[in-house]
Structure formats: C-alpha cells, structure tokens
Write a protein that holds these residues in place. Structure first.
Motif, PDB file in Angstrom:
ATOM      1  N   ALA A  27      -8.739  -3.804  -5.139  1.00 51.12           N
ATOM      2  CA  ALA A  27     -10.134  -3.360  -5.061  1.00 51.12           C
ATOM      3  C   ALA A  27     -10.345  -2.435  -3.869  1.00 51.12           C
ATOM      4  N   ARG A  28      -9.754  -2.792  -2.741  1.00 49.18           N
ATOM      5  CA  ARG A  28      -9.915  -1.957  -1.548  1.00 49.18           C
ATOM      6  C   ARG A  28      -9.310  -0.572  -1.765  1.00 49.18           C
ATOM      7  N   CYS A  29      -8.135  -0.533  -2.391  1.00 47.23           N
ATOM      8  CA  CYS A  29      -7.424   0.734  -2.602  1.00 47.23           C
ATOM      9  C   CYS A  29      -7.898   1.484  -3.837  1.00 47.23           C
ATOM     10  N   ARG A  30      -8.741   0.810  -4.646  1.00 49.75           N
ATOM     11  CA  ARG A  30      -9.182   1.407  -5.908  1.00 49.75           C
ATOM     12  C   ARG A  30      -7.971   1.842  -6.722  1.00 49.75           C
ATOM     13  N   VAL A  78      -6.794  -7.075   7.119  1.00 45.76           N
ATOM     14  CA  VAL A  78      -6.466  -7.877   5.935  1.00 45.76           C
ATOM     15  C   VAL A  78      -5.404  -8.913   6.286  1.00 45.76           C
ATOM     16  N   SER A  84      -6.969  -8.786  -2.242  1.00 54.00           N
ATOM     17  CA  SER A  84      -8.117  -7.873  -2.158  1.00 54.00           C
ATOM     18  C   SER A  84      -7.714  -6.404  -2.157  1.00 54.00           C
ATOM     19  N   LEU A  85      -6.418  -6.131  -2.143  1.00 57.24           N
ATOM     20  CA  LEU A  85      -5.984  -4.752  -1.907  1.00 57.24           C
ATOM     21  C   LEU A  85      -6.232  -3.824  -3.087  1.00 57.24           C
ATOM     22  N   GLU A 136      -7.405  -1.207   8.850  1.00 56.48           N
ATOM     23  CA  GLU A 136      -7.895  -2.060   7.770  1.00 56.48           C
ATOM     24  C   GLU A 136      -6.774  -2.950   7.234  1.00 56.48           C
ATOM     25  N   GLN A 137      -5.563  -2.414   7.157  1.00 54.74           N
ATOM     26  CA  GLN A 137      -4.418  -3.224   6.741  1.00 54.74           C
ATOM     27  C   GLN A 137      -4.207  -4.384   7.704  1.00 54.74           C
ATOM     28  N   CYS A 141       0.808  -1.223   0.000  1.00 56.34           N
ATOM     29  CA  CYS A 141       0.000   0.000   0.000  1.00 56.34           C
ATOM     30  C   CYS A 141       0.840   1.271   0.000  1.00 56.34           C
ATOM     31  N   ILE A 176      -5.837   3.111   2.555  1.00 57.99           N
ATOM     32  CA  ILE A 176      -6.305   2.095   3.501  1.00 57.99           C
ATOM     33  C   ILE A 176      -5.689   2.386   4.862  1.00 57.99           C
ATOM     34  N   ARG A 226      -7.413   5.243  -3.084  1.00 56.77           N
ATOM     35  CA  ARG A 226      -8.021   5.291  -1.756  1.00 56.77           C
ATOM     36  C   ARG A 226      -7.008   4.810  -0.731  1.00 56.77           C
TER      37      ARG A 226
END
Length: 218
Positions: A172-175, A189, A169-170, A185-186, A100, A181, A179
């Motif tokens: 999608a989560r981070c767009r 995960v 999944s990161l 949230e990290q 991230c 994170i 976005r």
C-alpha cells in the motif's frame, strides 16, 4: 562484452526477465529478448526450448537473486552483540530494502500479471525465495530463543509474523512499486515492526529454551 547491458552480460534468462517485466509475457518476443541479450534467437531455443520455459527460467533466476539478498540480511542476526532491538532493526531495515528493491517489485508485478496463466510461478518464487528466507529467519530466531533473548514458542510462526510485520504495509505504501519509499520511511516501518514483534516475543528474563526451538535446530 563491451557495450552490453548488465542484464545482457548476465545471460539470456536475466535479459528475458527485464523484457518480460517491461513488456509483459504476451507482448515480449523471443526476437526482442535475443536482440537485447546480444545472442542469436536459435541460441535461446537451444537452451530453453520455448517462451514458457524461458519465462520460468527467468523467474527462477530472479527469485534466486532475491533469495541471496534476503539471506544476507537475515545472516546479520549472527552479529547479535547484546542489543536485540538494534540488531533486529538492522535486519528489518535490510529486509525492507530488499522488498522495496526495483527488481523485487518487477518480480512481483510480473507474478501478479501472469499468475492466472502460469500459477506454478508462485511455487517457483516461494520455493526458491520466500520459503528459504523464512526458514533461515526461523533458525536465527530459534537460536535467540534458546539463548534466552526471546520468548519460547514456534520459531517458524515467529518468523512468519516478523516478516508480515515488516512487509505487510509496503504494498500500500509503495502503491505496488509505483511510489518510491524513502530510507527514512523504510527505517520507520522496520522500527514499528520490531517494536510490535518484541512486545509479543521479547523477554528480559534469563535463558528459556523450548522444545520447539530445540526441535527446529535438530
């Protein structure tokens, strides 16, 4: 060095990465890179020859930086103190944080944007960052398996699966890096990934050395 940005202080390839990531390959110019690096344009030509070579050098340097951060995270498995879940979650959090990282996202976005024109960029990144990190993780997991802390099996496959659980999944989560994170949230995960991994590879039994793990350490 006074007044220079950190990227400029690191050298033209580091500055070039910043400019390429910000502007895109087509829009980035050697004039702009030279200006930000505080060097003459002919100095870049003397070192790199052309813009394509500079792009590859910039990608390679950034991949090396990413590899060093990820290897430092994997190396924390050496500090295993008897609580495998805690240790794996600690390593997982570090790897997720690396994934991230703002520069990590910039590297991937630049790859996505330019891979059709320069497909060899993927080879640079996998060869200099992804593959060495996966191999190091496989080595540490193999040692844990030999010590009886994980089930026997193919350590390379185990490393690939753990990495996929941590990072799958990161995007999608981070767009795709647009976005942020949060650390909480990290951590969530990482906990979920380790929980799934230990359901597949964890063991409460004694030492269970495997021929695959032994071969990986040979």
């Amino acid at each position: 060095m006074s007044g220079r940005t950190p990227a400029a202080a690191a050298g033209p390839d580091a500055t070039a990465f910043v400019v390429f990531a910000r502007e895109g390959y087509a829009q980035a110019t050697l004039d702009a890179i030279a200006a930000e690096a505080r060097v003459a344009k002919h100095t870049i030509y003397n070192h790199f020859g052309d813009k394509q070579t500079l792009l590859r050098a910039a990608i390679a340097a950034e991949a090396d930086r990413a590899m060093a951060k990820n290897l430092a995270a994997v190396d924390r498995l050496r500090d295993y103190d008897g609580d495998l879940r805690v240790t794996l979650e600690d390593v997982g959090r570090q790897l997720v944080a690396c994934y991230c990282d703002e520069r990590g996202w910039a590297l991937r976005r630049l790859l996505y944007a330019e891979i059709n024109q320069f497909p060899d960029l993927l080879d640079i990144i996998t060869g200099r960052a992804s593959d060495p990190v996966t191999e190091a993780l496989a080595d540490r997991l193999a040692r844990l398996a030999l010590a009886g802390h994980l089930r026997g099996g193919d350590p390379a496959a185990a490393a690939e699966q753990l990495a996929a659980l941590l990072t799958g999944s990161l995007e999608a989560r981070c767009r795709y890096g647009t976005r942020v994170i949060s650390p909480a949230e990290q951590h969530a995960v990482a906990r979920a990934a380790v929980d799934t991994f230990l359901h597949a590879f964890g063991t409460a039994s004694g030492p269970a050395a495997t021929t695959v793990a032994t071969a990986a350490l040979a």
